[in-house]
Design an enzyme around this catalytic site. Structure first.
Site, short mmCIF file in Angstrom:
data_model
loop_
_atom_site.label_atom_id
_atom_site.label_comp_id
_atom_site.label_asym_id
_atom_site.label_seq_id
_atom_site.Cartn_x
_atom_site.Cartn_y
_atom_site.Cartn_z
N ASP A 133 14.02 -1.69 2.18
CA ASP A 133 13.07 -0.57 2.17
C ASP A 133 12.78 0.06 3.53
O ASP A 133 12.67 1.27 3.63
CB ASP A 133 11.77 -1.04 1.51
CG ASP A 133 10.79 0.10 1.26
OD1 ASP A 133 11.26 1.22 1.00
OD2 ASP A 133 9.59 -0.13 1.33
N CYS A 187 18.13 8.01 -19.97
CA CYS A 187 16.77 8.48 -20.26
C CYS A 187 16.71 9.29 -21.56
O CYS A 187 15.66 9.35 -22.20
CB CYS A 187 16.24 9.33 -19.11
SG CYS A 187 15.78 8.39 -17.63
N CYS A 190 13.60 11.43 -23.63
CA CYS A 190 12.27 10.88 -23.33
C CYS A 190 11.63 11.60 -22.14
O CYS A 190 12.29 11.83 -21.12
CB CYS A 190 12.38 9.39 -23.04
SG CYS A 190 10.80 8.61 -22.60
N CYS A 193 7.34 9.55 -18.80
CA CYS A 193 6.92 9.44 -17.40
C CYS A 193 6.43 10.77 -16.86
O CYS A 193 5.53 10.82 -16.02
CB CYS A 193 8.04 8.87 -16.53
SG CYS A 193 9.56 9.86 -16.51
N CYS A 197 1.87 11.77 -15.90
CA CYS A 197 1.50 11.94 -14.49
C CYS A 197 0.19 12.72 -14.36
O CYS A 197 0.09 13.86 -14.80
CB CYS A 197 2.61 12.68 -13.74
SG CYS A 197 2.23 12.89 -11.98
N CYS A 213 2.01 13.29 -5.59
CA CYS A 213 2.12 11.94 -6.15
C CYS A 213 0.98 11.06 -5.64
O CYS A 213 0.73 10.98 -4.43
CB CYS A 213 3.47 11.33 -5.78
SG CYS A 213 3.67 9.61 -6.29
N CYS A 240 0.15 4.11 -7.67
CA CYS A 240 -0.03 4.53 -9.07
C CYS A 240 1.15 4.02 -9.87
O CYS A 240 2.30 4.14 -9.45
CB CYS A 240 -0.11 6.05 -9.15
SG CYS A 240 -0.27 6.71 -10.83
N CYS A 243 3.74 6.30 -14.35
CA CYS A 243 5.07 6.69 -14.80
C CYS A 243 5.96 5.47 -15.04
O CYS A 243 6.86 5.50 -15.89
CB CYS A 243 5.72 7.66 -13.83
SG CYS A 243 6.05 7.01 -12.18
N CYS A 247 7.45 3.61 -19.32
CA CYS A 247 8.90 3.68 -19.58
C CYS A 247 9.29 2.75 -20.72
O CYS A 247 9.04 1.54 -20.67
CB CYS A 247 9.67 3.29 -18.32
SG CYS A 247 11.48 3.35 -18.55
#
Length: 344
Positions: A133, A187, A190, A193, A197, A213, A240, A243, A247
């Site tokens: 990261d 996906c 769908c 997500c 939000c 966001c 948060c 989203c 899923c």
């Protein structure tokens, strides 16, 4: 039939606690520079200037370490043991993202990656570098290129095998390992997500405007948050999960490999208790947690926004001492919270 080095590598990765292990080449993400440039040009990165500064490396993993011939991509589950949306029903509590409810994942994942890298070196003469990261590595694109998962409409990586509750890590190596086939999008139609939000941070599927966001606003954004957006943050004080939580692929989520990801913070704390933390108390409470990195001022700002959104007039007293706080964003948030509750 004799097992290959790659077969044994995957087996070792799973034994270390990773949920999945796949391999790609550093040059398998040719579309990243264009996508990253478009993201930055649109201003979606907000105050994250480091994205723009490191574009040459982040856009081209092969340039980060030219000698690398393979990228080993790994996913480590941090799947919650509770419903992460439940706390949103309790406005007097502070909602903290699942990934930050225990020990800092950077430390845990990196140690696991280093053990795997040492194992690899013991099997075959090679050089390795591990990343989690903090380096300019396009983990999500590499994850899809390796077949680990795909970037969903919420722009996070998910998988049919382990859902989307996973940290990503990578081991770059000079070994020429056989690459896996890239993953395709699953996906479908769908839009769960996108629909959930709170701030409409997705201008379109697969596109995120970080400036809207809540994860960005509570963690990366310094200074006061726009009035319209702070009113939509609810009681989310660090990150948060909306989203991610909705899923459908999470029905396949695997259990977290390390229970240190689910520490004392799993039990939501009262906003009244959190807003009273001074710098020393904040550092002590969140020692070893990723929350500590944002500092007391930004954290208290977030807590005050949550107090203002609570609709509970009794909380005005908790915010009042901070109206003359030394930090301008904190004092502004305190005044906003009191004014908002007075009109509730």
């Amino acid at each position: 039939m004799e097992r290959t080095l790659k077969d044994r590598l995957v087996e070792q990765a799973l034994a270390e606690g990773f949920a999945a292990c796949r391999v790609c080449k550093p040059w398998d993400v040719p579309d990243v520079p264009e996508r990253l440039a478009a993201f930055v040009e649109a201003g979606y990165h907000g105050q994250m200037g480091w994205l723009e500064e490191r574009m040459p490396w982040r856009g081209n993993p092969a340039a980060l370490w030219p000698e690398a011939r393979s990228v080993i991509m790994l996913a480590e589950s941090y799947a919650p043991v509770h419903d992460p949306l439940e706390v949103l029903k309790h406005p007097e509590k502070g909602a903290i993202s699942v990934y930050a409810q225990g020990r800092d994942y950077h430390d845990i994942v990196k140690k696991r990656l280093k053990r795997l890298a040492r194992w690899l070196i013991a099997q075959e003469t090679c050089e390795v570098k591990v990343f989690v990261d903090t380096a300019p590595v396009p983990e999500k694109a590499l994850a899809q290129a390796s077949g680990l998962g795909w970037q969903g409409k919420h722009t996070n990586v998910l998988s049919r095998d382990w859902g989307n509750w996973a940290f990503l890590g990578s081991v770059f190596t000079t070994l020429d390992l056989e690459a896996d086939a890239p993953e395709t999008d699953h996906c479908g139609s769908c839009t769960a997500c996108q629909d959930i939000c709170p701030t409409n941070a997705f201008p379109m599927p697969y596109k995120l405007d970080a400036r809207r966001c809540i994860s960005y606003l509570t963690i990366e954004h310094s200074g006061p948050v726009e009035l319209d957006l702070r009113a939509r943050m609810g009681n989310r004080i660090y990150g948060c999960d909306d989203c991610l939580a909705v899923c459908p692929w999470n029905k396949y989520a695997v259990a977290a490999s390390d229970m240190r990801y689910h520490g004392p913070a799993v039990k939501p704390a009262d906003l009244v208790e959190l807003v009273a933390l001074d710098d020393a108390a904040f550092r002590a409470r969140f020692s070893g947690s990723p929350i500590k990195r944002i500092g007391r001022n930004r954290f208290i700002r977030n807590v005050l926004y949550a107090i203002g959104n609570s609709g509970m007039k009794d909380l005005r007293g908790a915010a009042r001492p901070l109206t003359d706080d030394a930090d301008a964003a904190v004092s502004d948030a305190a005044r906003w919270a009191i004014d908002r509750l007075s009109k509730a």
